[in-house]
Design an enzyme around this catalytic site. Sequence first.
Site, PDB file in Angstrom:
ATOM      1  N   CYS B  39       0.772  -1.241   0.000  1.00 17.60           N
ATOM      2  CA  CYS B  39       0.000   0.000   0.000  1.00 17.60           C
ATOM      3  C   CYS B  39       0.807   1.298   0.000  1.00 17.60           C
ATOM      4  O   CYS B  39       0.672   2.124  -0.907  1.00 17.60           O
ATOM      5  CB  CYS B  39      -0.957  -0.007   1.180  1.00 17.60           C
ATOM      6  SG  CYS B  39      -0.244  -0.669   2.697  1.00 17.60           S
ATOM      7  N   HIS B 102      -1.118   7.377   4.424  1.00 19.52           N
ATOM      8  CA  HIS B 102      -0.107   6.312   4.361  1.00 19.52           C
ATOM      9  C   HIS B 102       1.245   6.738   3.817  1.00 19.52           C
ATOM     10  O   HIS B 102       2.044   5.901   3.403  1.00 19.52           O
ATOM     11  CB  HIS B 102      -0.655   5.129   3.549  1.00 19.52           C
ATOM     12  CG  HIS B 102      -0.532   3.851   4.319  1.00 19.52           C
ATOM     13  ND1 HIS B 102      -0.450   2.620   3.728  1.00 19.52           N
ATOM     14  CD2 HIS B 102      -0.488   3.624   5.648  1.00 19.52           C
ATOM     15  CE1 HIS B 102      -0.358   1.693   4.655  1.00 19.52           C
ATOM     16  NE2 HIS B 102      -0.382   2.275   5.819  1.00 19.52           N
ATOM     17  N   ASP B 249      -4.557  -0.240  -4.977  1.00 16.11           N
ATOM     18  CA  ASP B 249      -3.136  -0.012  -4.684  1.00 16.11           C
ATOM     19  C   ASP B 249      -2.294  -1.276  -4.657  1.00 16.11           C
ATOM     20  O   ASP B 249      -1.073  -1.199  -4.639  1.00 16.11           O
ATOM     21  CB  ASP B 249      -2.955   0.796  -3.391  1.00 16.11           C
ATOM     22  CG  ASP B 249      -3.558   0.089  -2.181  1.00 16.11           C
ATOM     23  OD1 ASP B 249      -4.280  -0.908  -2.369  1.00 16.11           O
ATOM     24  OD2 ASP B 249      -3.309   0.538  -1.059  1.00 16.11           O
ATOM     25  N   ASN B 250      -2.944  -2.434  -4.617  1.00 23.16           N
ATOM     26  CA  ASN B 250      -2.211  -3.699  -4.762  1.00 23.16           C
ATOM     27  C   ASN B 250      -3.216  -4.822  -4.973  1.00 23.16           C
ATOM     28  O   ASN B 250      -4.420  -4.621  -4.820  1.00 23.16           O
ATOM     29  CB  ASN B 250      -1.301  -3.992  -3.570  1.00 23.16           C
ATOM     30  CG  ASN B 250      -1.927  -3.777  -2.214  1.00 23.16           C
ATOM     31  OD1 ASN B 250      -1.492  -2.953  -1.428  1.00 23.16           O
ATOM     32  ND2 ASN B 250      -3.007  -4.512  -1.937  1.00 23.16           N
TER      33      ASN B 250
END
Lengths: 483, 483
Positions: B39, B102, B249-250
């Site tokens: 992330c 993040h 994001d992943n």
Amino acid sequence: MGWGDLGALGEPSKETPNLDQMAAEGMLFLDFYTANPLCSPSRAALLTGRLPVRNGFYTTNAHARNAYTPQDIVGGIPDSELLLPELLKKAGYINKIIGKWHLGHRPQFHPLRHGFDEWFGSPNCHFGPYDNREKPNIPVYRNWEMIGRYYEDFKIDLKTGEANLTQLYLQEALDFINKQQGSQQPFFLYWAIDATHAPVYASKQFLGTSQRGLYGDAVREIDDSIGKILRHLQQLGISENTFVFFTSDNGAALISAPTQGGSNGPFLCGKQTTFEGGMREPAIAWWPGHIPAGGVSHQLGNVMDLFTTSLSLAGLQPPSDRQIDGIDLLPVILQGKLIDRPIFYYRGNEMMAVRAGLYKAHYWTWSNSWEEYGKGTDFCPGQSVSGVTTHTQEEHTHLPLLFHLGRDPGEKFPLSFASEEYQQVLGRIAGIVQQHKETLVPGQPQLNVCDKAVMNWSPPGCQKLGKCLKAPESDPKKCSWPH
Amino acid sequence: MGWGDLGALGEPSKETPNLDQMAAEGMLFLDFYTANPLCSPSRAALLTGRLPVRNGFYTTNAHARNAYTPQDIVGGIPDSELLLPELLKKAGYINKIIGKWHLGHRPQFHPLRHGFDEWFGSPNCHFGPYDNREKPNIPVYRNWEMIGRYYEDFKIDLKTGEANLTQLYLQEALDFINKQQGSQQPFFLYWAIDATHAPVYASKQFLGTSQRGLYGDAVREIDDSIGKILRHLQQLGISENTFVFFTSDNGAALISAPTQGGSNGPFLCGKQTTFEGGMREPAIAWWPGHIPAGGVSHQLGNVMDLFTTSLSLAGLQPPSDRQIDGIDLLPVILQGKLIDRPIFYYRGNEMMAVRAGLYKAHYWTWSNSWEEYGKGTDFCPGQSVSGVTTHTQEEHTHLPLLFHLGRDPGEKFPLSFASEEYQQVLGRIAGIVQQHKETLVPGQPQLNVCDKAVMNWSPPGCQKLGKCLKAPESDPKKCSWPH
């Protein structure tokens, strides 16, 4: 072809615009199954509406073995079975099969003896080429007689992958549909092409056009052909009077991957297995003006339902003197209903698994034997779920492996035996299995005996072509079914 | 969220009607990637247009290790990095981030110090609950100050999975869009929700509504929210003046499967890995009146392209004083062009793989260590490809493993080293890799040092709420990154 081979079902190249369009105009089934993870039993089930263990398309030579109709098979579809075209005749239908019959190649099993009025195609898979001494090449029939053989008169170039067979089958379909235009007779067309089956082929115009290699070329040609058939129905103005259903006879053969094998999407393993990858199929119903466009159904469906549904469309009742496994899907397709019914996953003479709702219980697991696996035959390449994709036949009849196919479509996380969920669900499924087993009357197994003498040495019509071959002496023996 | 979580991409429950509709009205990218299978680095790459190895979002504590920003991380986004909102300001944009930042939680990393004008959300993942002694609960910010903490003021019920956070984030988005209506100022909304991340949650109205369990409930809530945002733009009459892009994001975290993990469709493994399942993402561009409806693109795309593409939409040039990895996708999106460019798959400080066209070369393979695997941490459950999903870090730099992602999207069948195809392709890819490595200037690694003292003990605003906690003494040490 596999569940995951359609763009609409997540194939990452999205190379099936016509099938995707068919789904957008019709109803896409996400939980539709074949009756067997292999071709012959699956096709026998479709045409009889009955599980292979009832209609005889299985073997008892060994436990839980896949069997089909290679050309040394002695058996075929029994006369006692009532096939969809036989029944449709009562409603005045003209019936044609184009492509692979696969329900037996000896004279008594000929499709024109089982309800079809016309046939263009072959009785067996297009394996070969053979030498016509140890084994004859597979004949291609037009109606009662052969008109040539694969690799001889119907070219398949194994080096380039070129063969124009799908184009021949497409043209035959369009011609047949055209011919019905003057007539008041309704028609049933069973377009049972064998493309995407290894050895994979495609016509020149499709070769090299896919991101997916030769297999993708074949899928693109099928997709293009189906688009042409649907557009043809529309151009003739009969699309609103013609019910079309697309599906496949088993999951993609991962043993042939990656050059000749397709995709089963997120599902486990492929053809030959009773995991989802072997038996869940792409399926689309199309009938403009009747089926609401863009529908998506979670109905548990089965190829056997096409038997009952087709009869229903023709205003006919299914036979009442025998067990029919297929259900009438019209309430699902036309009114969006959901019918509660189980799916049984058979491998030969064994019920390996059963699905009820979102739960699937494996009573037996087996991929293939260690011996076959050691020789490089792998039905689950890259996939290995401990205790699930087993190489010995594992019995779980007392404590079935249970999966929730919503949370875990890939069958990777068996429910804990100790969980409340397991206990609750198993109780329900056990009742379904008990009822099924108690009422099951297995048919006479047709796929036990093989004999070189029954191969396609001298099919009807061979004399005219000078293509009769000398059969060896009869030497019937038990067929060997390693899987 | 994973590539396979969308109905349009083959999720067997087809529970994302709004995202599927978004794709049908816009352009669906089938070959779109994140810059990292985790992330924080992925989000840093999106906002800087640069690979994590350049912008500092990686670790050198050990070779090829995934790292992110837990609350004891000392580092964060360097001031020297130029973020998308900073640049958009030059074109008069008002910028808002809703959800998970993040990119560092210490004061100097605050999103409002890096170009955002407004923030509603949290600096870290919603892990917890913590005891506020060993570890503080994660704060939720409104702009400069915290307004509460997860599990205290923003409830997450780990037993039932209930939390209304996505609804809060949705309402915040709708309100922000509303507020811009009087203004002539263009806006950039970064809707960076953290739903579907474990511990998975959904609002009451979505709990139990999915076939897929709690994870599916969360996906349905996201899907519903995106539908509401798009419809809101249409109702306000600004949809033809608003570019919307959806991605993840992943890949789905298979370690959390099946109850809390999603689907990567036909791709290998998931989050944490540089196999396709870890880095290929669902991606949809939507801009009615500009993007032709129903488009499907095979452009190799990357989250970093959103940086460059957004600048292009705003009439801005990307910075010329540094290497930008993102490309402008507008020619792809608006004119259907295909731009030849590679995709680099990084894990920490190592380029593990590279994709060029349909070929992917693995220079290093690693799932995770035997030690971690032995403890039950499995990033590839049910999947095991010999020599590919390795548990020791395997170097292939002299003879990379090569896959054809068209024929073999699941990375299960490496090309033979002896084949002509291998030799030809490797020559081409080797040139790409050489150029990349020769020109690469790694940034100062930000994810090396951890210190309990930097946790969210006393975020700004804590005094007003009486929620300041006492930080322990500083004790910086190397972070441990086992994966």
